[in-house]
Design an enzyme around this catalytic site. Structure first.
Site, PDB file in Angstrom:
ATOM      1  N   LYS A   1       1.774   7.626  -7.866  1.00 27.18           N
ATOM      2  CA  LYS A   1       0.482   7.366  -7.221  1.00 27.18           C
ATOM      3  C   LYS A   1       0.561   6.096  -6.377  1.00 27.18           C
ATOM      4  CE  LYS A   1      -2.961   5.086  -9.550  1.00 27.18           C
ATOM      5  NZ  LYS A   1      -3.556   3.995  -8.794  1.00 27.18           N
ATOM      6  N   ASN A   2       1.135   5.033  -6.949  1.00 28.18           N
ATOM      7  CA  ASN A   2       1.114   3.750  -6.247  1.00 28.18           C
ATOM      8  C   ASN A   2       2.107   3.686  -5.081  1.00 28.18           C
ATOM      9  OD1 ASN A   2      -0.914   2.955  -7.891  1.00 28.18           O
ATOM     10  ND2 ASN A   2       0.268   1.471  -9.084  1.00 28.18           N
TER      11      ASN A   2
ATOM     12  N   CYS B   1     -13.536  -5.158  -9.573  1.00 26.43           N
ATOM     13  CA  CYS B   1     -13.541  -3.885 -10.281  1.00 26.43           C
ATOM     14  C   CYS B   1     -13.486  -4.199 -11.762  1.00 26.43           C
ATOM     15  CB  CYS B   1     -12.383  -3.002  -9.849  1.00 26.43           C
ATOM     16  SG  CYS B   1     -10.843  -3.516 -10.569  1.00 26.43           S
TER      17      CYS B   1
ATOM     18  N   ARG C   1     -10.244  -9.402  -8.507  1.00 25.46           N
ATOM     19  CA  ARG C   1      -9.335  -8.826  -7.509  1.00 25.46           C
ATOM     20  C   ARG C   1      -9.617  -9.304  -6.081  1.00 25.46           C
ATOM     21  NH1 ARG C   1      -7.811  -2.836  -9.491  1.00 25.46           N
ATOM     22  NH2 ARG C   1      -5.829  -3.379  -8.535  1.00 25.46           N
TER      23      ARG C   1
ATOM     24  N   ASP D   1       0.194  -2.118 -15.935  1.00 31.11           N
ATOM     25  CA  ASP D   1      -0.293  -0.732 -15.992  1.00 31.11           C
ATOM     26  C   ASP D   1       0.184   0.022 -17.229  1.00 31.11           C
ATOM     27  OD1 ASP D   1      -1.696  -1.080 -13.686  1.00 31.11           O
ATOM     28  OD2 ASP D   1      -0.367   0.076 -12.383  1.00 31.11           O
TER      29      ASP D   1
ATOM     30  N   ARG E   1      -8.132   9.904 -11.680  1.00 27.84           N
ATOM     31  CA  ARG E   1      -7.729   9.135 -10.500  1.00 27.84           C
ATOM     32  C   ARG E   1      -6.210   8.986 -10.439  1.00 27.84           C
ATOM     33  NH1 ARG E   1      -9.241   3.570 -10.982  1.00 27.84           N
ATOM     34  NH2 ARG E   1      -7.587   3.580  -9.444  1.00 27.84           N
TER      35      ARG E   1
HETATM   36  C1  UD1 Z   1      -1.377  -2.739  -7.624  1.00 27.56           C
HETATM   37  C2  UD1 Z   1      -1.435  -1.377  -8.272  1.00 27.56           C
HETATM   38  C3  UD1 Z   1      -2.042  -1.482  -9.672  1.00 27.56           C
HETATM   39  C4  UD1 Z   1      -1.311  -2.531 -10.494  1.00 27.56           C
HETATM   40  C5  UD1 Z   1      -1.191  -3.844  -9.752  1.00 27.56           C
HETATM   41  C6  UD1 Z   1      -0.321  -4.861 -10.466  1.00 27.56           C
HETATM   42  C7  UD1 Z   1      -1.670   0.110  -6.397  1.00 27.56           C
HETATM   43  C8  UD1 Z   1      -2.517   1.069  -5.651  1.00 27.56           C
HETATM   44  N1  UD1 Z   1      -2.225  -0.499  -7.447  1.00 27.56           N
HETATM   45  O1  UD1 Z   1      -2.717  -3.203  -7.465  1.00 27.56           O
HETATM   46  O2  UD1 Z   1      -1.938  -0.205 -10.295  1.00 27.56           O
HETATM   47  O3  UD1 Z   1      -2.009  -2.750 -11.700  1.00 27.56           O
HETATM   48  O4  UD1 Z   1      -0.620  -3.635  -8.442  1.00 27.56           O
HETATM   49  O5  UD1 Z   1       0.938  -4.340 -10.698  1.00 27.56           O
HETATM   50  O6  UD1 Z   1      -0.506  -0.057  -6.101  1.00 27.56           O
HETATM   51  N2  UD1 Z   1      -4.472 -11.248  -6.171  1.00 27.56           N
HETATM   52  C9  UD1 Z   1      -4.968 -12.399  -5.583  1.00 27.56           C
HETATM   53  N3  UD1 Z   1      -5.208 -12.366  -4.238  1.00 27.56           N
HETATM   54  C10 UD1 Z   1      -4.956 -11.271  -3.465  1.00 27.56           C
HETATM   55  C11 UD1 Z   1      -4.445 -10.107  -4.078  1.00 27.56           C
HETATM   56  C12 UD1 Z   1      -4.202 -10.134  -5.443  1.00 27.56           C
HETATM   57  O7  UD1 Z   1      -5.212 -13.385  -6.250  1.00 27.56           O
HETATM   58  O8  UD1 Z   1      -5.196 -11.322  -2.244  1.00 27.56           O
HETATM   59  C13 UD1 Z   1      -4.239 -11.242  -7.643  1.00 27.56           C
HETATM   60  C14 UD1 Z   1      -5.134 -10.212  -8.342  1.00 27.56           C
HETATM   61  O9  UD1 Z   1      -6.402 -10.738  -8.607  1.00 27.56           O
HETATM   62  C15 UD1 Z   1      -4.350  -9.934  -9.605  1.00 27.56           C
HETATM   63  C16 UD1 Z   1      -2.903 -10.093  -9.144  1.00 27.56           C
HETATM   64  O10 UD1 Z   1      -2.940 -10.780  -7.893  1.00 27.56           O
HETATM   65  O11 UD1 Z   1      -4.646 -10.896 -10.583  1.00 27.56           O
HETATM   66  C17 UD1 Z   1      -2.174  -8.775  -8.970  1.00 27.56           C
HETATM   67  O12 UD1 Z   1      -2.841  -7.985  -8.021  1.00 27.56           O
HETATM   68  P1  UD1 Z   1      -2.061  -7.052  -7.008  1.00 27.56           P
HETATM   69  O13 UD1 Z   1      -0.589  -7.137  -7.273  1.00 27.56           O
HETATM   70  O14 UD1 Z   1      -2.534  -7.342  -5.636  1.00 27.56           O
HETATM   71  O15 UD1 Z   1      -2.584  -5.627  -7.446  1.00 27.56           O
HETATM   72  P2  UD1 Z   1      -3.033  -4.432  -6.511  1.00 27.56           P
HETATM   73  O16 UD1 Z   1      -2.148  -4.350  -5.314  1.00 27.56           O
HETATM   74  O17 UD1 Z   1      -4.494  -4.486  -6.316  1.00 27.56           O
END
Ligand code: UD1
Length: 420
Positions: A22-23, A118, A123, A307, A399
């Site tokens: 999925k990711n 969320c 996030r 995850d 999902r």
């Molecule tokens: C992706 C995955 C999700 C997984 C996560 C961590 C997808 C579609 N989803 O989510 O399943 O749980 O990686 O492996 O691929 N953060 C910031 N600033 C930002 C972006 C992120 O502080 O601009 C922080 C977030 O709050 C969180 C951490 O970074 O604490 C990890 O988030 P991130 O790696 O960005 O996760 P996603 O890409 O949303």
């Protein structure tokens, strides 16, 4: 209301086929925006998030054909209309914010609904925006929207304070058409980043080092269309590995990449689960031995994946002794704890740490899927619990898992979807 009902106590046997990740497929679908032609994605996992991201592309006037029999997506982005994405759809799924990088670099402008928080945390998107700004975009935020503008992005050196998966992907896609070279440092190293880069490189992008901490992207002028098959879903595989362990069963899992699963394999082996890679991309998981408690700290890849945290917690509730789980990636990812306690688990939370005391048995109860992986954790707990577990809010599970109850039923689990 639709629920999943699990009757615990069955031993699993046989084989299960793992779907594509999925990711991986979500950013790959989004990356089709960059190409402006017809791409084909083979063996697509037809799950709810994939339908939503396809709807987002359709809102942008892409033509998207979903062949459910062949599990094939044909995505044509020739006639895209920028800025026509429906904000409700964007809000429905955080990953749709990934369209910002491709739209910005292709059309010089992108305006999207702010994705907000969320269930599992606030996030933020600051790292995505930091990257776009470094590439020369003007960013404004207001009235619930994020807007980015740039006549032409210019390559730059970008250091991410945290190796965010989404930020790495969004910036990498934006940099594909930037002038000159972009370097992303402290980039996320998840296998899905490598997969997205491999997809883009097969279209003619010049991305080096994806899957490692430093990614270099040399800007190009155009991409050509391709036919692509994403990698296997390591989290789905991990979920079935835990299913074997929690039911004290031996099963064969087909469609695994040993390297991608290394953090999960090592942790389950430490628990006492026997895992053998039998042939290329196939694995036998045997959970019939005596299992031991373990400590887990979730971390960015190659650390233990957040995850898989909830699913591992279900397993640890039934292993004699104390286990400790520290969740370092998301600040609010323990909502499944209350649900597991309803089933008789003994868990205490102290901030981002959960202390689990193994109990002799769980008892079936009415529980909620509080998020996607928490929902999977409820199914796993239900497989091992006495009696019936009814899980509500199963749209979270749909999902991210392709036919999870069918796949488990084929292995001998007593699980069904009910309407009550
Ligand atoms: C992706 C995955 C999700 C997984 C996560 C961590 C997808 C579609 N989803 O989510 O399943 O749980 O990686 O492996 O691929 N953060 C910031 N600033 C930002 C972006 C992120 O502080 O601009 C922080 C977030 O709050 C969180 C951490 O970074 O604490 C990890 O988030 P991130 O790696 O960005 O996760 P996603 O890409 O949303």
């Amino acid at each position: 209301m639709e629920k999943i009902r699990v009757k615990g106590g069955s031993t699993l046997e046989g084989e299960v086929e793992i779907s594509s990740a999925k990711n991986s497929v979500l950013p790959i679908i989004v990356a089709c925006i960059l190409c402006g032609d017809k791409n084909i994605i083979k063996e697509a996992p037809l799950l709810e998030d994939v339908y939503v991201i396809c709807d987002v592309l359709k809102e942008l006037n892409a033509s998207v054909e979903i062949n459910e029999v062949k599990r094939e997506l044909t995505i044509d982005t020739k006639n895209l209309i920028p800025n026509s994405a429906n904000s409700e759809l964007i809000k429905k799924m955080r990953a749709s914010f990934l369209i910002m990088g491709p739209m910005l670099t292709k059309f010089g402008h992108a305006k999207l609904s702010h994705p907000g928080g969320c269930n599992i945390g606030t996030r933020p998107i600051d790292l995505h925006l930091k990257g776009f700004k470094a590439l020369g975009a003007d960013i404004s935020i207001g009235h619930g929207f994020v807007e980015a503008k740039a006549s032409k992005l210019i390559g730059n050196r970008i250091y991410l304070d945290f190796p965010s998966v989404g930020a790495t992907e969004n910036i990498m896609m934006a940099a594909v058409y930037a002038k000159g070279t972009t370097i992303i440092e402290n980039a996320a190293e998840e296998p899905e980043i490598w997969d997205l880069a491999n997809f883009l490189n097969s279209m003619g992008a010049k991305i080096y080092g994806a899957g490692q901490g430093k990614i270099t992207i040399d800007g190009v002028d155009e991409l050509r269309p391709v036919v692509y098959r994403p990698i296997y879903d390591r989290i789905e595989a991990g979920t079935f590995m835990v299913a074997a362990a929690i039911t004290k069963s031996k099963i064969k899992i087909n469609g695994v990449n040993e390297e991608h699963l290394r953090p999960i394999i090592e942790k389950l082996k430490e628990c006492g689960v026997s895992i053998d890679i039998v042939e290329n991309e196939k694995m036998i998981v045997d959970g019939r031995g005596i299992l031991k408690p373990v400590d887990i700290k979730t971390l960015p890849y190659p650390g233990f994946p957040t995850d898989m945290q909830a699913q591992m917690m279900s397993l640890l509730t039934l292993i004699k002794g104390s286990s400790i789980i520290s969740e370092t990636v998301f600040e609010n990812r323990f909502m499944h704890v209350q649900e597991l306690i309803r089933m008789g688990a003994s868990i205490k939370i102290d901030g981002r740490t959960a202390i689990i005391e193994g109990v002799d048995r769980l008892t079936g109860a009415e529980v909620k899927a509080t998020d996607l992986r928490a929902g999977a954790a409820m199914i796993l707990a239900g497989l091992a619990a006495d009696g019936y577990t009814d899980i509500s809010d199963i749209y979270h599970i749909d999902r991210g898992y392709v036919n999870i109850e069918e796949k488990l039923r084929k292995l001998g689990a007593n699980i069904e979807r009910i309407n009550i």
